[in-house]
Design an enzyme around this catalytic site. Structure first.
Site, PDB file in Angstrom:
ATOM      1  N   ARG A 299       0.844  -1.200   0.000  1.00  0.00           N
ATOM      2  CA  ARG A 299       0.000   0.000   0.000  1.00  0.00           C
ATOM      3  C   ARG A 299       0.872   1.241   0.000  1.00  0.00           C
ATOM      4  O   ARG A 299       1.850   1.332   0.757  1.00  0.00           O
ATOM      5  CB  ARG A 299      -0.919   0.008   1.232  1.00  0.00           C
ATOM      6  CG  ARG A 299      -1.912  -1.144   1.234  1.00  0.00           C
ATOM      7  CD  ARG A 299      -2.844  -1.095   2.416  1.00  0.00           C
ATOM      8  NE  ARG A 299      -3.668  -2.301   2.475  1.00  0.00           N
ATOM      9  CZ  ARG A 299      -4.509  -2.589   3.460  1.00  0.00           C
ATOM     10  NH1 ARG A 299      -4.639  -1.746   4.479  1.00  0.00           N
ATOM     11  NH2 ARG A 299      -5.209  -3.702   3.436  1.00  0.00           N
ATOM     12  N   ARG A 314       2.749   1.315  10.022  1.00  0.00           N
ATOM     13  CA  ARG A 314       2.176   1.681   8.722  1.00  0.00           C
ATOM     14  C   ARG A 314       3.258   1.550   7.654  1.00  0.00           C
ATOM     15  O   ARG A 314       4.001   2.479   7.377  1.00  0.00           O
ATOM     16  CB  ARG A 314       1.616   3.101   8.778  1.00  0.00           C
ATOM     17  CG  ARG A 314       0.579   3.386   7.693  1.00  0.00           C
ATOM     18  CD  ARG A 314      -0.025   4.768   7.872  1.00  0.00           C
ATOM     19  NE  ARG A 314      -0.814   4.857   9.075  1.00  0.00           N
ATOM     20  CZ  ARG A 314      -2.103   4.523   9.165  1.00  0.00           C
ATOM     21  NH1 ARG A 314      -2.717   4.058   8.109  1.00  0.00           N
ATOM     22  NH2 ARG A 314      -2.747   4.640  10.303  1.00  0.00           N
ATOM     23  N   GLU A 386      -5.551  -0.670  15.644  1.00  0.00           N
ATOM     24  CA  GLU A 386      -6.245  -1.662  14.813  1.00  0.00           C
ATOM     25  C   GLU A 386      -5.305  -2.789  14.413  1.00  0.00           C
ATOM     26  O   GLU A 386      -4.185  -2.544  13.957  1.00  0.00           O
ATOM     27  CB  GLU A 386      -6.798  -0.996  13.556  1.00  0.00           C
ATOM     28  CG  GLU A 386      -7.459  -1.960  12.586  1.00  0.00           C
ATOM     29  CD  GLU A 386      -7.545  -1.425  11.170  1.00  0.00           C
ATOM     30  OE1 GLU A 386      -7.607  -2.255  10.248  1.00  0.00           O
ATOM     31  OE2 GLU A 386      -7.533  -0.198  10.983  1.00  0.00           O
ATOM     32  N   SER A 389      -9.721  -5.751  10.664  1.00  0.00           N
ATOM     33  CA  SER A 389     -10.948  -5.090  10.247  1.00  0.00           C
ATOM     34  C   SER A 389     -11.804  -6.117   9.530  1.00  0.00           C
ATOM     35  O   SER A 389     -11.346  -6.770   8.591  1.00  0.00           O
ATOM     36  CB  SER A 389     -10.633  -3.914   9.315  1.00  0.00           C
ATOM     37  OG  SER A 389     -11.764  -3.113   9.087  1.00  0.00           O
ATOM     38  N   ARG A 428       1.387  -6.333  12.590  1.00  0.00           N
ATOM     39  CA  ARG A 428       0.829  -5.700  13.785  1.00  0.00           C
ATOM     40  C   ARG A 428       0.695  -6.690  14.940  1.00  0.00           C
ATOM     41  O   ARG A 428       0.791  -6.301  16.105  1.00  0.00           O
ATOM     42  CB  ARG A 428      -0.508  -5.045  13.447  1.00  0.00           C
ATOM     43  CG  ARG A 428      -0.329  -3.853  12.516  1.00  0.00           C
ATOM     44  CD  ARG A 428      -1.495  -2.907  12.523  1.00  0.00           C
ATOM     45  NE  ARG A 428      -1.197  -1.714  11.741  1.00  0.00           N
ATOM     46  CZ  ARG A 428      -1.937  -0.615  11.721  1.00  0.00           C
ATOM     47  NH1 ARG A 428      -3.043  -0.565  12.452  1.00  0.00           N
ATOM     48  NH2 ARG A 428      -1.596   0.426  10.997  1.00  0.00           N
TER      49      ARG A 428
END
Length: 462
Positions: A299, A314, A386, A389, A428
């Site tokens: 990403r 990130r 987070e 999701s 994560r």
């Protein structure tokens, strides 16, 4: 993609949903184009019918030697043919306008989704486990990893730039162990079929799951055998061939559509896994289908400039275990809760404190009807972050992919419902293990669930 029939019947509901998503109303614009398109189609059909009828009348007039009537009818048919010659192009233009607008219209939230503007309006659904207590000040994951010389951001920056990391030795092994642990859990106990999908996909796959065209800037594109600059110059040549060699070409003048030799790196395995059933008609008895994959994800993080620049939170490249379910409309809500419990089980097995929040309308993803986020507690950051999701999309993606099923009872076909969720983000999860299982001497205790995957190792960093 939303059903145009539903929009015709529920324009106020669409605009209300968009307002709740902090988006501008679109019903009037969509229905305006739709009405013009339908009126044009009716006009074309009427013209075709009249042309056919007039052609028969011409034959009768000539048979009756009524040359005046025959000439008048022939002139009428000629006008109709000229109209129809241009009508097809106009119909294509109107179809494209409508399709483009529908392609960038987000999904409608379910009625029980909390209304809100951003993450501050999300609603806590549940809390699990306890925060660990420490006799020392907990460090953040990157402090632990760099201190142990098992996490190297400087070398990664030399290789690839910012938002990359090199993991070494025991840290690399733990990251691999976490992914394998998750896969085994989901395949052996949760009934998901493991898939090893392509990491490179074409435009239709990303359109099907909703990343294109709206979120193009969040993706990485790759070109076969040429650099970006070379590819750009080739596109300029293509544009000149269309508009003339003497025309000055700027970026906006380059023809739309896929460029030569272009692929996209997947931002999530949701893309290839969901597209496994694109342009298919399944039997209801085959459903639900449940797929899982452990893949690298890529990403550009275009919408998060300046956020989480330190550490691994990130990254441009990260590993993730993805869960995808394909269901009937009647079972998708129940499947959503089931998928959430599957993702939660990962954190329970790792004995990590976390909470589940229901995302509000303003914080939901583009294609989602309802989303749960699992947020794990990070003692180094002193914050919930987070880690998963989980979303139900209804038939939104299925319409974009033309994915249907035949009901056991009844005629015809129906669109399937699709769901996706992280089961979970491996990087994560590694962060959460490092921060929650850290020791004062800088070592990290290996959670019991991971020890079989690490040859019985009980600590790393020592």
């Amino acid at each position: 993609m939303l059903d145009i029939k539903w929009i015709r019947e529920n324009p106020a509901a669409l605009d209300r949903a968009l307002m709740h998503r902090s988006a501008s109303p679109l019903a009037e614009a969509i229905l305006g184009i739709d009405e013009e398109r339908r009126a044009h189609i009716q006009k074309v059909q009427a013209a075709q019918e009249r042309r056919n009828a007039a052609s028969k009348e011409i034959g009768k007039a000539k048979g009756a030697k009524d040359e005046e009537t025959a000439a008048r009818l022939m002139a009428e048919v000629s006008e109709i043919k000229e109209f129809l010659a241009h009508a097809e192009e106009k119909e294509r233009e109107l179809n494209k306008q409508l399709d483009d607008l529908l392609a960038t219209t987000p999904n409608v939230p379910l009625d029980d989704v909390p209304v809100g503007k951003d993450e501050h309006d999300n609603v806590e659904k549940s809390l699990s486990g306890q925060k660990r207590l420490y006799s020392f000040e907990p460090k953040e994951h990157f402090e632990i990893g760099v201190s142990a010389k098992l996490m190297d951001f400087e070398t990664a920056a030399k290789l690839s730039g910012s938002r990359f990391v090199v993991l070494k030795g025991q840290m690399a092994r733990m990251e691999r162990a976490i992914g394998q642990f998750m896969l085994d859990l989901h395949t052996n106990q949760h009934g998901y079929l493991e898939v090893q999908p392509p990491l490179l996909v074409k435009d239709p796959a990303l359109f099907g799951t909703g990343q294109l065209p709206k979120f193009k800037d969040d993706l990485f594109s790759v070109y076969r055998g040429v650099s970006w600059q070379e590819q750009y110059e080739r596109n300029i040549d293509l544009a000149r061939a269309q508009v003339g060699p003497s025309t000055t070409i700027v970026g906006a003048a380059i023809p739309e559509g896929p460029v030569l030799d272009q692929h996209w790196l997947i931002p999530t395995a949701e893309v290839p896994l969901t597209n496994l059933i694109r342009e298919s008609i399944l039997d209801e008895k085959e459903l639900p289908l449940r797929f899982t994959a452990l893949t690298p994800c890529f990403r550009s993080e275009a919408g998060s400039a300046g956020r989480d620049t330190r550490g691994m939170l990130r990254q441009h490249q990260f590993n993730k275990v993805e869960l995808v379910s394909i269901t009937t409309p009647e079972t998708s809500i129940g499947e959503h809760e089931r998928m959430l419990s599957c993702a939660e089980e990962v954190l329970k097995r790792l004995d990590l404190h976390y909470r589940v929040v229901t995302l509000c309308t303003g914080d939901m993803g583009f294609g989602s009807q309802k989303t749960y986020d699992i947020e794990v507690w990070l003692p180094g950051q002193k914050a919930y972050r987070e880690i998963s999701s989980v979303s139900v999309c209804g038939d939104f993606q299925a319409r974009r992919m033309d994915a249907r099923y035949r009901p056991v009872e009844g005629k015809g076909t129906r669109f399937v419902h699709t769901l996706n969720g992280s089961g979970t983000a491996v990087g994560r999860a590694l962060i959460a293990v490092l921060e929650n299982y850290q020791n004062e001497d800088g070592s990290v205790t290996v959670p019991s669930a991971l020890q079989p995957y690490m040859g019985g190792l009980e600590k790393i960093g020592v």
